[in-house]
Design an enzyme around this catalytic site. Structure first.
Site, PDB file in Angstrom:
ATOM      1  CG  ASP A 144     -16.050  35.315 -29.494  1.00 30.94           C
ATOM      2  OD1 ASP A 144     -16.583  35.724 -28.440  1.00 30.94           O
ATOM      3  OD2 ASP A 144     -15.796  36.071 -30.463  1.00 30.94           O
TER       4      ASP A 144
ATOM      5  CB  VAL B 217     -23.460  32.968 -34.389  1.00 33.54           C
ATOM      6  CG1 VAL B 217     -22.714  32.487 -33.164  1.00 33.54           C
ATOM      7  CG2 VAL B 217     -23.622  34.495 -34.400  1.00 33.54           C
TER       8      VAL B 217
ATOM      9  CG  ASN C  12     -23.493  36.165 -25.010  1.00 32.47           C
ATOM     10  OD1 ASN C  12     -24.081  36.995 -24.312  1.00 32.47           O
ATOM     11  ND2 ASN C  12     -22.250  36.343 -25.434  1.00 32.47           N
TER      12      ASN C  12
ATOM     13  CE1 TYR D 153     -28.226  44.817 -29.149  1.00 31.02           C
ATOM     14  CE2 TYR D 153     -29.626  46.128 -27.715  1.00 31.02           C
ATOM     15  CZ  TYR D 153     -28.710  45.102 -27.889  1.00 31.02           C
ATOM     16  OH  TYR D 153     -28.295  44.366 -26.809  1.00 31.02           O
TER      17      TYR D 153
ATOM     18  CE  LYS E  70     -29.571  41.572 -28.523  1.00 29.39           C
ATOM     19  NZ  LYS E  70     -28.896  40.266 -28.410  1.00 29.39           N
TER      20      LYS E  70
ATOM     21  CB  THR F 180     -19.874  44.224 -21.620  1.00 33.22           C
ATOM     22  OG1 THR F 180     -20.594  44.899 -22.666  1.00 33.22           O
ATOM     23  CG2 THR F 180     -20.838  43.446 -20.755  1.00 33.22           C
TER      24      THR F 180
HETATM   25  N1  LIG Z   1     -23.909  45.021 -22.664  1.00 35.07           N
HETATM   26  C1  LIG Z   1     -25.193  45.321 -22.597  1.00 35.07           C
HETATM   27  O1  LIG Z   1     -25.584  46.365 -22.054  1.00 35.07           O
HETATM   28  C2  LIG Z   1     -26.227  44.371 -23.118  1.00 35.07           C
HETATM   29  C3  LIG Z   1     -27.570  44.602 -22.766  1.00 35.07           C
HETATM   30  C4  LIG Z   1     -28.540  43.739 -23.244  1.00 35.07           C
HETATM   31  C5  LIG Z   1     -28.192  42.663 -24.060  1.00 35.07           C
HETATM   32  N2  LIG Z   1     -26.884  42.478 -24.376  1.00 35.07           N
HETATM   33  C6  LIG Z   1     -26.578  41.349 -25.255  1.00 35.07           C
HETATM   34  O2  LIG Z   1     -25.691  40.465 -24.620  1.00 35.07           O
HETATM   35  C7  LIG Z   1     -24.859  39.828 -25.585  1.00 35.07           C
HETATM   36  C8  LIG Z   1     -23.394  40.010 -25.218  1.00 35.07           C
HETATM   37  O3  LIG Z   1     -23.122  41.387 -25.138  1.00 35.07           O
HETATM   38  P1  LIG Z   1     -21.767  41.974 -24.516  1.00 35.07           P
HETATM   39  O4  LIG Z   1     -22.106  43.304 -23.941  1.00 35.07           O
HETATM   40  O5  LIG Z   1     -21.119  40.951 -23.667  1.00 35.07           O
HETATM   41  O6  LIG Z   1     -20.925  42.216 -25.872  1.00 35.07           O
HETATM   42  P2  LIG Z   1     -19.347  42.143 -26.160  1.00 35.07           P
HETATM   43  O7  LIG Z   1     -19.176  42.986 -27.370  1.00 35.07           O
HETATM   44  O8  LIG Z   1     -18.545  42.450 -24.932  1.00 35.07           O
HETATM   45  O9  LIG Z   1     -19.115  40.604 -26.546  1.00 35.07           O
HETATM   46  C9  LIG Z   1     -19.703  40.040 -27.678  1.00 35.07           C
HETATM   47  C10 LIG Z   1     -18.892  38.839 -28.129  1.00 35.07           C
HETATM   48  O10 LIG Z   1     -19.538  38.272 -29.277  1.00 35.07           O
HETATM   49  C11 LIG Z   1     -18.556  37.975 -30.252  1.00 35.07           C
HETATM   50  N3  LIG Z   1     -19.150  37.993 -31.579  1.00 35.07           N
HETATM   51  C12 LIG Z   1     -19.499  39.070 -32.324  1.00 35.07           C
HETATM   52  N4  LIG Z   1     -19.963  38.687 -33.523  1.00 35.07           N
HETATM   53  C13 LIG Z   1     -19.924  37.327 -33.547  1.00 35.07           C
HETATM   54  C14 LIG Z   1     -20.260  36.349 -34.510  1.00 35.07           C
HETATM   55  N5  LIG Z   1     -20.743  36.681 -35.719  1.00 35.07           N
HETATM   56  N6  LIG Z   1     -20.103  35.049 -34.197  1.00 35.07           N
HETATM   57  C15 LIG Z   1     -19.601  34.681 -32.977  1.00 35.07           C
HETATM   58  N7  LIG Z   1     -19.240  35.567 -32.035  1.00 35.07           N
HETATM   59  C16 LIG Z   1     -19.400  36.885 -32.305  1.00 35.07           C
HETATM   60  C17 LIG Z   1     -17.498  39.041 -30.075  1.00 35.07           C
HETATM   61  O11 LIG Z   1     -16.242  38.628 -30.628  1.00 35.07           O
HETATM   62  C18 LIG Z   1     -17.462  39.187 -28.561  1.00 35.07           C
HETATM   63  O12 LIG Z   1     -16.545  38.285 -27.964  1.00 35.07           O
HETATM   64  C19 LIG Z   1     -25.235  40.447 -26.925  1.00 35.07           C
HETATM   65  O13 LIG Z   1     -26.201  39.646 -27.569  1.00 35.07           O
HETATM   66  C20 LIG Z   1     -25.856  41.774 -26.525  1.00 35.07           C
HETATM   67  O14 LIG Z   1     -26.732  42.286 -27.475  1.00 35.07           O
HETATM   68  C21 LIG Z   1     -25.891  43.293 -23.938  1.00 35.07           C
END
Ligand SMILES: NC(=O)c1ccc[n+]([C@@H]2O[C@H](COP(=O)([O-])OP(=O)(O)OC[C@H]3O[C@@H](n4cnc5c(N)ncnc54)[C@H](O)[C@@H]3O)[C@@H](O)[C@H]2O)c1
Length: 253
Positions: A39, A63, A89, A154, A158, A189
């Site tokens: 992370d 990343v 992720n 977004y 995606k 989240t």
């Molecule tokens: N929450 C939702 O409703 C949802 C729905 C569909 C898809 N997603 C996808 O799921 C994944 C996780 O989402 P979430 O809701 O858990 O988000 P979150 O914001 O709770 O967690 C994301 C994590 O990624 C880390 N991060 C951000 N930029 C980074 C980088 N450049 N390098 C490494 N780490 C990095 C952050 O520090 C954080 O710990 C994402 O790809 C998001 O687009 C989320």
């Protein structure tokens, strides 16, 4: 009941410090995998690692940086002799339509979600080849499948992740590397609170996001983790290039 079906597998989870990545990390470890929690927020990843009893590593990784992703894969190979599972992720989102999106915000969203996934695949595949195969799991979204209001960058990011998943699945299936993605609905989240904070009425915005799911609630991060564990496991041996929706019926309407 949680099994030991991932016993012996060596896994990387990016964005492991929060939300979905956190739950996926806990679940993979709970099923017997050795996991590297990557992370950009190292302290957050470390806090998750503290909850894991088994073999776990933490690596601060952005990343979007190729040297950092390369170093992440190299660390797993050095420490554990190979790589079996990569969960791409890490992702970020902003709430805006195209005219309301600054170019640097567009670039930021595309960089973390799409370029980050590309770099993960680029550097994991050679390590997986040497390990005799593997499973790559990308976090796409239902935003790749339907148009969502105020999510121009977004949805584009995606959608790119979904297309890249299919391309990589075909490229690497003969090497025993399965590439799939998960398309969650709205998952409860910290991300949801951040994105709704930008609206005039954050409470109403959150209620709207919740009501989008026909099953009437937010998807839980544990439900995404269960899908990731399945895709990581040998039980998913014929699941290749798939987009697994976990959305409470949102895309079934
Ligand atoms: N929450 C939702 O409703 C949802 C729905 C569909 C898809 N997603 C996808 O799921 C994944 C996780 O989402 P979430 O809701 O858990 O988000 P979150 O914001 O709770 O967690 C994301 C994590 O990624 C880390 N991060 C951000 N930029 C980074 C980088 N450049 N390098 C490494 N780490 C990095 C952050 O520090 C954080 O710990 C994402 O790809 C998001 O687009 C989320």
């Amino acid at each position: 009941m949680i099994s030991n079906r991932l016993e012996g597998k060596r896994a990387i989870v990016t964005g492991a410090g929060s939300g979905i990545g956190r739950e996926i990390s806990l679940r993979l470890a709970g099923e017997g995998a050795r996991v590297v929690l990557a992370d950009i927020d190292e302290a957050a990843a470390r806090a998750v690692a503290d909850q894991i009893a088994g073999d776990v590593l933490v690596q601060r990784t952005d990343v979007t940086s190729e040297p950092e992703v390369e170093a992440l894969v190299a660390r797993v190979v050095d420490r554990w002799g190979g790589l079996d599972v990569l969960v791409n992720n890490a992702g970020v989102g902003i709430a805006a339509d195209a005219p309301g999106t600054a170019l640097e915000d567009w670039q930021f969203v595309l960089d973390v979600s799409l370029k980050g996934t590309f770099l993960g695949i680029k550097h994991a595949v050679p390590a997986m080849r040497l390990s005799g195969g593997g499973s790559i799991i990308n976090l796409s979204s239902i935003a790749a499948l339907v148009g969502l209001k105020d999510r121009a960058a977004y949805c584009a990011a995606k959608g790119g992740v979904l297309a890249l998943t299919r391309a990589a699945a075909i490229d690497h299936v003969e090497e025993g590397i399965r590439v799939n993605c998960i398309a969650p609905g709205t998952v409860e989240t910290p991300w949801v609170d951040r994105i709704t904070a930008g609206y005039e009425d954050p409470v109403a915005a959150k209620a709207t996001m919740q009501a989008r799911q026909p099953h009437g609630r937010f998807v839980q991060p544990e439900e995404i983790a269960a899908m990731a564990a399945y895709l990581a496991s040998d039980e998913a041996g014929s699941v290749v290039g798939a987009c697994m929706t976990v959305d409470g019926g949102m895309t079934a309407r």
